[in-house]
Design a protein around this motif. Structure first.
Motif, short mmCIF file in Angstrom:
data_model
loop_
_atom_site.label_atom_id
_atom_site.label_comp_id
_atom_site.label_asym_id
_atom_site.label_seq_id
_atom_site.Cartn_x
_atom_site.Cartn_y
_atom_site.Cartn_z
N ASP A 66 16.53 -27.33 6.78
CA ASP A 66 17.52 -28.16 7.49
C ASP A 66 17.14 -28.37 8.95
OD1 ASP A 66 18.87 -28.31 5.17
OD2 ASP A 66 20.38 -26.79 5.69
N TYR A 67 16.60 -27.31 9.56
CA TYR A 67 16.19 -27.44 10.97
C TYR A 67 15.18 -28.58 11.12
CZ TYR A 67 13.21 -26.62 15.02
OH TYR A 67 12.45 -26.81 16.15
N PHE A 68 14.19 -28.62 10.20
CA PHE A 68 13.14 -29.64 10.30
C PHE A 68 13.70 -31.04 9.99
CE2 PHE A 68 10.84 -25.69 9.83
CZ PHE A 68 9.91 -25.81 10.86
N ILE A 69 14.61 -31.11 9.00
CA ILE A 69 15.20 -32.41 8.67
C ILE A 69 15.94 -32.96 9.90
CG2 ILE A 69 16.87 -33.63 7.18
CD1 ILE A 69 16.18 -31.55 4.99
N ASN A 70 16.73 -32.11 10.53
CA ASN A 70 17.48 -32.56 11.72
C ASN A 70 16.57 -32.94 12.86
OD1 ASN A 70 19.95 -32.23 10.59
ND2 ASN A 70 20.15 -30.10 11.27
N GLU A 71 15.58 -32.09 13.11
CA GLU A 71 14.72 -32.33 14.28
C GLU A 71 13.89 -33.60 14.07
OE1 GLU A 71 15.17 -30.30 16.93
OE2 GLU A 71 13.83 -31.60 18.09
N TYR A 72 13.34 -33.78 12.86
CA TYR A 72 12.55 -35.00 12.60
C TYR A 72 13.44 -36.25 12.66
CZ TYR A 72 7.96 -33.01 11.76
OH TYR A 72 6.74 -32.40 11.93
N LYS A 110 14.08 -37.97 2.49
CA LYS A 110 15.11 -38.29 3.49
C LYS A 110 14.44 -38.77 4.78
CE LYS A 110 18.79 -35.13 2.40
NZ LYS A 110 19.11 -33.73 2.49
N ILE A 111 13.47 -37.99 5.22
CA ILE A 111 12.80 -38.31 6.49
C ILE A 111 11.95 -39.58 6.34
CG2 ILE A 111 10.96 -37.47 8.06
CD1 ILE A 111 13.81 -36.36 8.51
N SER A 112 11.26 -39.70 5.22
CA SER A 112 10.38 -40.87 5.03
C SER A 112 11.19 -42.16 4.97
CB SER A 112 9.55 -40.72 3.75
OG SER A 112 8.84 -39.51 3.79
N ARG A 113 12.37 -42.08 4.35
CA ARG A 113 13.22 -43.27 4.24
C ARG A 113 13.73 -43.68 5.62
NH1 ARG A 113 14.15 -45.75 -0.14
NH2 ARG A 113 13.56 -44.15 -1.62
#
Ligand code: FDA
Length: 324
Positions: A66-72, A110-113
């Motif tokens: 989750d930390y990486f999803i939020n930060e990215y 999620k991030i790629s989209r």
């Protein structure tokens, strides 16, 4: 490794954190997103573009992703808001690849989209051989879901790399985008080259193969023999600054890319070589790491490259040479 390198490596465990931070300052943008934005704004004056990495890798619990999803996600917003010529690099194991492939896939999607909505390319950094195939599989899965803004990295030192180039180029049908590097992980002798010259030769051969298979070729190295080989390989294929990619089946690359190839270097490493390439008109991209894990990254870089010891000594005696 020289005597200075050995001494510095020995002293590292007792070196005060503030000193490591002073050294790291050249190689890491800072601990916050705002630090990375500032660094990019400054270096963009040198005609460079960027790929940004949130420091950290293999997580041990899936919730840590989750930390990486939020930060990215914040990073993508910042790139768009500040109109930066930047894309992102992420480590699949930070998104859970070694814990649960399907969850990692959802996280990376999620991030790629979100990146695709901002016209931003996503590079999956390549980690050690435990995840070579699964990382490639994630790229293919993203393309199957319409996310053609995703590519990865292949490592010259691995015996399998030329097959992976062919596989990616045929599966991704004209939009294969590969960063090629030597490979940072010391892999077992039954799957990888281990001697310097063998690794250089294999990396050069992979660069040729990428160019021949019409892949976008992102050459990530600071090593002059590879840079020279690449410049020649590009020229003999009629490619170069200001020339539209002449290779068959290739259209305009978009997403902030160059004319079928680019050079990539780490922040703080051989900036003079990068600036020279940029002056000659080649697209140059700086890998900009930032984040709370700056300490671990810096220690790893110091261990990895004892040359850093020389840079430390030089920048203490001649501070003006300490330039990113
Ligand atoms: P080499 O190590 O021979 O370096 C040539 C010279 O460059 C050295 O003598 C030194 O002066 C300088 N130098 C190189 N690295 C330095 C450093 N860290 N600090 C200070 N000076 C340094 N690997 C991987 O396995 N997966 C990946 O996803 C990536 N991604 C990636 C992105 C980018 C933009 C780069 C530049 C590199 C990577 N790598 C990587 C790392 C790569 O595989 C390789 O380990 C390093 O680039 C070092 O190899 P060089 O080709 O630079 O040669």
């Amino acid at each position: 490794m020289g005597i200075l390198g050995r001494v510095i490596l020995r002293l590292m465990p007792i070196t005060p954190k503030f000193f490591i931070r002073w050294v790291a300052n050249r190689y890491v943008a800072g601990s916050d997103l705002s630090d990375a934005v500032e660094v990019m704004k400054k270096i963009s004056l040198e005609k460079a573009c960027f790929t940004v990495d949130v420091l950290g890798e293999e997580i041990s619990k899936i919730e840590e992703a989750d930390y990486f999803i939020n930060e990215y996600s914040n990073l993508i917003d910042a790139i768009v808001k500040n109109n930066l010529d930047a894309n992102i690099s992420l480590k699949p194991t930070a998104f859970g690849l070694l814990i649960d492939y399907d969850i990692a896939l959802v996280n990376i999607e999620k991030i790629s989209r979100k990146a695709a909505e901002g016209q931003i390319f996503v590079r999956l950094d390549m980690e050690d051989h435990r995840v070579t195939q699964s990382t490639i599989d994630v790229v293919k899965a993203m393309h199957n879901r319409g996310l053609t803004n995703v590519g990865t990295v292949l490592q010259g030192r691995l015996f399998r790399t030329n097959q992976d180039i062919d596989d990616l180029s045929s599966s991704l049908r004209g939009v294969s985008d590969v960063r090629i590097c030597k490979g940072i992980y010391l892999e077992p002798a039954n799957i990888a080259h281990r001697g310097y010259q063998d690794i250089v030769d294999a990396t050069n051969s992979a660069i040729d193969r990428l160019l021949e298979t019409s892949s976008y070729t992102a050459i990530a190295t600071h090593d002059m023999p590879i840079i020279k080989h690449s410049l020649n390989a590009i020229a003999i294929r009629g490619m170069g600054p200001g020339i539209e990619d002449p290779r068959e089946g290739v259209s305009s690359w978009g997403l902030g890319k160059g004319e079928g190839y680019e050079f990539q270097m780490l922040l703080g490493v051989r900036g003079n070589v990068r600036r020279n390439l940029a002056k000659q008109g080649h697209r140059t991209r700086v890998y900009v790491p930032y984040g709370k894990r700056w300490y671990e990254y810096s220690i790893r870089r110091l261990r990895e490259n004892p040359d850093v010891a020389w840079h430390i000594a030089k920048s203490m005696i001649m501070p003006w040479t300490n330039r990113r």
